[in-house]
Scaffold this active site. Structure first.
Site, PDB file in Angstrom:
ATOM      1  N   HIS A 139     -34.931  14.714  67.981  1.00 55.45           N
ATOM      2  CA  HIS A 139     -33.974  14.556  66.930  1.00 55.45           C
ATOM      3  C   HIS A 139     -32.742  15.715  66.344  1.00 55.45           C
ATOM      4  O   HIS A 139     -33.078  16.679  66.283  1.00 55.45           O
ATOM      5  CB  HIS A 139     -35.220  14.355  65.721  1.00 55.45           C
ATOM      6  CG  HIS A 139     -33.783  13.734  64.560  1.00 55.45           C
ATOM      7  ND1 HIS A 139     -33.894  12.478  64.873  1.00 55.45           N
ATOM      8  CD2 HIS A 139     -33.644  14.231  63.788  1.00 55.45           C
ATOM      9  CE1 HIS A 139     -33.353  12.166  63.398  1.00 55.45           C
ATOM     10  NE2 HIS A 139     -33.069  13.473  62.780  1.00 55.45           N
ATOM     11  N   HIS A 171     -29.410  17.539  65.262  1.00 55.43           N
ATOM     12  CA  HIS A 171     -28.237  17.097  64.793  1.00 55.43           C
ATOM     13  C   HIS A 171     -27.098  18.357  65.661  1.00 55.43           C
ATOM     14  O   HIS A 171     -27.446  19.139  65.688  1.00 55.43           O
ATOM     15  CB  HIS A 171     -27.853  17.958  63.439  1.00 55.43           C
ATOM     16  CG  HIS A 171     -28.897  16.629  61.968  1.00 55.43           C
ATOM     17  ND1 HIS A 171     -28.124  15.359  61.716  1.00 55.43           N
ATOM     18  CD2 HIS A 171     -30.557  16.190  62.133  1.00 55.43           C
ATOM     19  CE1 HIS A 171     -29.100  14.590  60.644  1.00 55.43           C
ATOM     20  NE2 HIS A 171     -30.365  14.645  61.716  1.00 55.43           N
ATOM     21  N   ASP A 203     -30.011   7.946  59.014  1.00 51.40           N
ATOM     22  CA  ASP A 203     -30.344   9.209  58.781  1.00 51.40           C
ATOM     23  C   ASP A 203     -28.352   9.827  58.592  1.00 51.40           C
ATOM     24  O   ASP A 203     -28.033  10.313  58.257  1.00 51.40           O
ATOM     25  CB  ASP A 203     -30.100   9.529  60.257  1.00 51.40           C
ATOM     26  CG  ASP A 203     -30.960  11.391  60.244  1.00 51.40           C
ATOM     27  OD1 ASP A 203     -30.046  11.508  58.921  1.00 51.40           O
ATOM     28  OD2 ASP A 203     -31.182  12.254  61.113  1.00 51.40           O
ATOM     29  N   CYS A 235     -29.063  14.860  55.880  1.00 53.44           N
ATOM     30  CA  CYS A 235     -29.975  14.843  54.874  1.00 53.44           C
ATOM     31  C   CYS A 235     -29.630  15.183  54.483  1.00 53.44           C
ATOM     32  O   CYS A 235     -29.489  16.490  53.874  1.00 53.44           O
ATOM     33  CB  CYS A 235     -31.244  15.665  55.600  1.00 53.44           C
ATOM     34  SG  CYS A 235     -32.684  15.985  54.738  1.00 53.44           S
TER      35      CYS A 235
HETATM   36  P1  HMG Z   1     -41.171  11.714  43.514  1.00 58.01           P
HETATM   37  O1  HMG Z   1     -40.470  11.521  42.083  1.00 58.01           O
HETATM   38  O2  HMG Z   1     -42.566  13.289  43.621  1.00 58.01           O
HETATM   39  O3  HMG Z   1     -42.559  10.373  42.923  1.00 58.01           O
HETATM   40  O4  HMG Z   1     -40.548  11.655  44.370  1.00 58.01           O
HETATM   41  P2  HMG Z   1     -43.727  10.081  42.559  1.00 58.01           P
HETATM   42  O5  HMG Z   1     -44.895   9.649  43.551  1.00 58.01           O
HETATM   43  O6  HMG Z   1     -43.975  11.004  41.560  1.00 58.01           O
HETATM   44  O7  HMG Z   1     -43.358   9.175  41.587  1.00 58.01           O
HETATM   45  C1  HMG Z   1     -42.158   8.405  40.524  1.00 58.01           C
HETATM   46  C2  HMG Z   1     -42.327   7.533  40.332  1.00 58.01           C
HETATM   47  O8  HMG Z   1     -41.053   6.945  41.890  1.00 58.01           O
HETATM   48  C3  HMG Z   1     -42.914   7.037  40.080  1.00 58.01           C
HETATM   49  O9  HMG Z   1     -42.799   5.286  39.578  1.00 58.01           O
HETATM   50  C4  HMG Z   1     -43.360   6.067  41.610  1.00 58.01           C
HETATM   51  O10 HMG Z   1     -43.855   4.885  41.606  1.00 58.01           O
HETATM   52  C5  HMG Z   1     -41.983   5.521  42.070  1.00 58.01           C
HETATM   53  P3  HMG Z   1     -42.529   5.250  37.628  1.00 58.01           P
HETATM   54  O11 HMG Z   1     -43.988   5.215  38.130  1.00 58.01           O
HETATM   55  O12 HMG Z   1     -41.948   6.653  37.645  1.00 58.01           O
HETATM   56  O13 HMG Z   1     -41.884   4.016  37.324  1.00 58.01           O
HETATM   57  N1  HMG Z   1     -41.816   5.897  43.474  1.00 58.01           N
HETATM   58  C6  HMG Z   1     -41.357   4.899  44.940  1.00 58.01           C
HETATM   59  N2  HMG Z   1     -40.317   3.764  44.485  1.00 58.01           N
HETATM   60  C7  HMG Z   1     -39.767   3.386  45.557  1.00 58.01           C
HETATM   61  N3  HMG Z   1     -40.145   3.364  46.986  1.00 58.01           N
HETATM   62  C8  HMG Z   1     -41.418   4.754  46.629  1.00 58.01           C
HETATM   63  C9  HMG Z   1     -41.363   5.675  45.946  1.00 58.01           C
HETATM   64  N4  HMG Z   1     -43.001   6.660  45.881  1.00 58.01           N
HETATM   65  C10 HMG Z   1     -42.772   7.035  44.227  1.00 58.01           C
HETATM   66  N5  HMG Z   1     -41.606   5.644  48.268  1.00 58.01           N
HETATM   67  C11 HMG Z   1     -40.685  10.787  47.136  1.00 58.01           C
HETATM   68  C12 HMG Z   1     -41.626  11.175  45.988  1.00 58.01           C
HETATM   69  C13 HMG Z   1     -41.586  10.734  48.325  1.00 58.01           C
HETATM   70  C14 HMG Z   1     -40.774   9.487  46.552  1.00 58.01           C
HETATM   71  C15 HMG Z   1     -38.848  10.551  46.700  1.00 58.01           C
HETATM   72  O14 HMG Z   1     -38.849  12.385  46.567  1.00 58.01           O
HETATM   73  C16 HMG Z   1     -38.199  10.461  47.758  1.00 58.01           C
HETATM   74  O15 HMG Z   1     -38.017   9.616  48.020  1.00 58.01           O
HETATM   75  N6  HMG Z   1     -38.262  11.545  48.820  1.00 58.01           N
HETATM   76  C17 HMG Z   1     -36.767  10.197  49.998  1.00 58.01           C
HETATM   77  C18 HMG Z   1     -36.272  12.106  50.685  1.00 58.01           C
HETATM   78  C19 HMG Z   1     -35.166  11.065  51.625  1.00 58.01           C
HETATM   79  O16 HMG Z   1     -35.184   9.675  51.943  1.00 58.01           O
HETATM   80  N7  HMG Z   1     -34.907  12.256  52.514  1.00 58.01           N
HETATM   81  C20 HMG Z   1     -33.946  11.563  53.598  1.00 58.01           C
HETATM   82  C21 HMG Z   1     -34.907  11.541  54.797  1.00 58.01           C
HETATM   83  S1  HMG Z   1     -36.295  12.918  55.866  1.00 58.01           S
HETATM   84  C22 HMG Z   1     -34.449  13.091  57.475  1.00 58.01           C
HETATM   85  O17 HMG Z   1     -33.682  13.259  57.122  1.00 58.01           O
HETATM   86  C23 HMG Z   1     -34.626  14.244  57.900  1.00 58.01           C
HETATM   87  C24 HMG Z   1     -34.963  13.691  59.289  1.00 58.01           C
HETATM   88  O18 HMG Z   1     -33.862  12.558  59.744  1.00 58.01           O
HETATM   89  C25 HMG Z   1     -35.491  14.429  60.616  1.00 58.01           C
HETATM   90  C26 HMG Z   1     -34.337  15.790  60.954  1.00 58.01           C
HETATM   91  O19 HMG Z   1     -33.271  15.117  60.901  1.00 58.01           O
HETATM   92  O20 HMG Z   1     -34.792  17.227  60.321  1.00 58.01           O
HETATM   93  C27 HMG Z   1     -36.194  12.416  59.460  1.00 58.01           C
HETATM   94 MG    MG Z   2     -32.498  13.434  60.901  1.00 58.61          MG
END
Ligand code: HMG
Ligand code: MG
Length: 300
Positions: free
Chosen positions: A206, A208, A14, A239
């Protein structure tokens, strides 16, 4: 009631996901090892998300190989089946799924609706349990009080998402005040609904600390009997898909608060205060977490 608390250290994930400067993989590994040495038993190391969305954590597989076997529970964020494939290749002992109580937030963060995320998680959980028997599944619910896009969130909405996740068989829920706005009264409203659904031991908070209210929320939840909290060494965090999300509750502040209240944490405050220094140096930041600053000042 237990006189110790569980701390899930989330700084490598995070914290570092939100920094403009990508930290070199060997330094991330050194950070994780230093946190384990300082007493962290559970560390969220990285994310198997799309490398274009969060380039700072694009080295997830490499990082896990580099840290090797540590005697602590290492978890990684997994948003979908593709992320799970990568997690399974790396034999992760714990996965952390993530959705939210706000439709807008889930769309912004993982490009799904809440229902779609739950459908994906059902498949991910069953594939993970088959591939890694004994693996641990946590599920985050973000924006439990307020969403940066949709505004205030009703506690009933949070409870409804939590109930569905519990029905999917997750091992624990981590409830996120993602943008650090909440005060105890608001968290208590959420907690009182969750208590109708599950036991307190399945809930982790959790917080912040964007507006300095995180420790007040911890205090309220300790009084209510909760004993598990996420926090981030040096107070790093945020985030990238939550405008205005400031740093997480600092582990240093949490450890100080808990130990001073007679609760054991297993952390050595000096080792903890020093663990993040090499990473902060690369990020070009001075320490800013209050208890970290006080500890460093006392031992210099
Ligand atoms: P998308 O663009 O909708 O993905 O993203 P898709 O399913 O349409 O796929 C598009 C392309 O991405 C494809 O490749 C997939 O294979 C690839 P292509 O066929 O075009 O070559 N792909 C991936 N590659 C690697 N790893 C993967 C993956 N999935 C698809 N996992 C997706 C959807 C979920 C991937 C995207 O939105 C994403 O990565 N989001 C991450 C956001 C993130 O990390 N946010 C921060 C964390 S959350 C947070 O911090 C809150 C928390 O701390 C709690 C709080 O504080 O409340 C947890
Ligand atoms: Mg967080």
């Amino acid at each position: 009631m237990s006189d110790s608390i569980r701390i899930i250290e989330v700084s490598p994930r995070d914290g570092l996901q939100n920094e403009k400067t990508a930290v070199p993989t060997p330094l991330k590994a050194e950070f994780i090892r230093a946190l384990a040495k300082a007493g962290a038993n559970e560390i969220e190391a990285t994310s198997f998300v799309h490398p274009k969305w969060v380039p700072q954590l694009a080295d997830a597989g490499e990082l896990l190989s580099e840290i090797g076997d540590l005697l602590v529970r290492i978890s990684t964020l997994v948003p979908n089946e593709k992320g799970l494939e990568r997690a399974i290749e790396n034999k992760v002992q714990a996965i952390a799924l993530f959705t939210a109580a706000s439709e807008d937030f889930v769309k912004n963060n993982i490009n799904m609706s809440i229902d779609e995320s739950l459908e994906v998680f059902a498949r991910v959980i069953s594939a993970y349990r088959e591939a890694i028997p004994g693996g641990f599944v946590r599920a985050y619910v973000s924006t439990i009080v307020q969403c940066p896009i949709a505004g205030k969130i009703a506690p009933e909405k949070v409870a409804s998402v939590c109930e569905k996740l519990l029905n999917l068989g997750v091992d624990e829920l981590s409830l996120g005040d993602t943008i650090g706005v909440a005060v105890p009264n608001e968290i208590i409203k959420v907690a009182s609904l969750l208590e109708l659904l599950t036991e307190k031991s399945k809930i982790v908070w959790h917080f912040h600390d964007t507006r300095g209210t995180a420790i007040a929320n911890v205090s309220a939840m300790l009084d209510r009997g909760y004993r598990a909290f996420d926090s981030s060494a040096a107070g790093l965090g945020g985030c990238p898909y939550a405008p205005g999300a400031g740093g997480n509750l600092a582990t240093e502040d949490l450890v100080y608060f808990a130990e001073r209240n007679g609760l054991t944490t297993g952390f050595d405050p000096v080792a903890l205060a020093e663990a993040s220094l090499p990473v902060l140096a690369v990020l070009g930041k001075d320490p800013f977490a209050k208890a970290q600053l006080a500890t460093l000042a006392a031992c210099r």
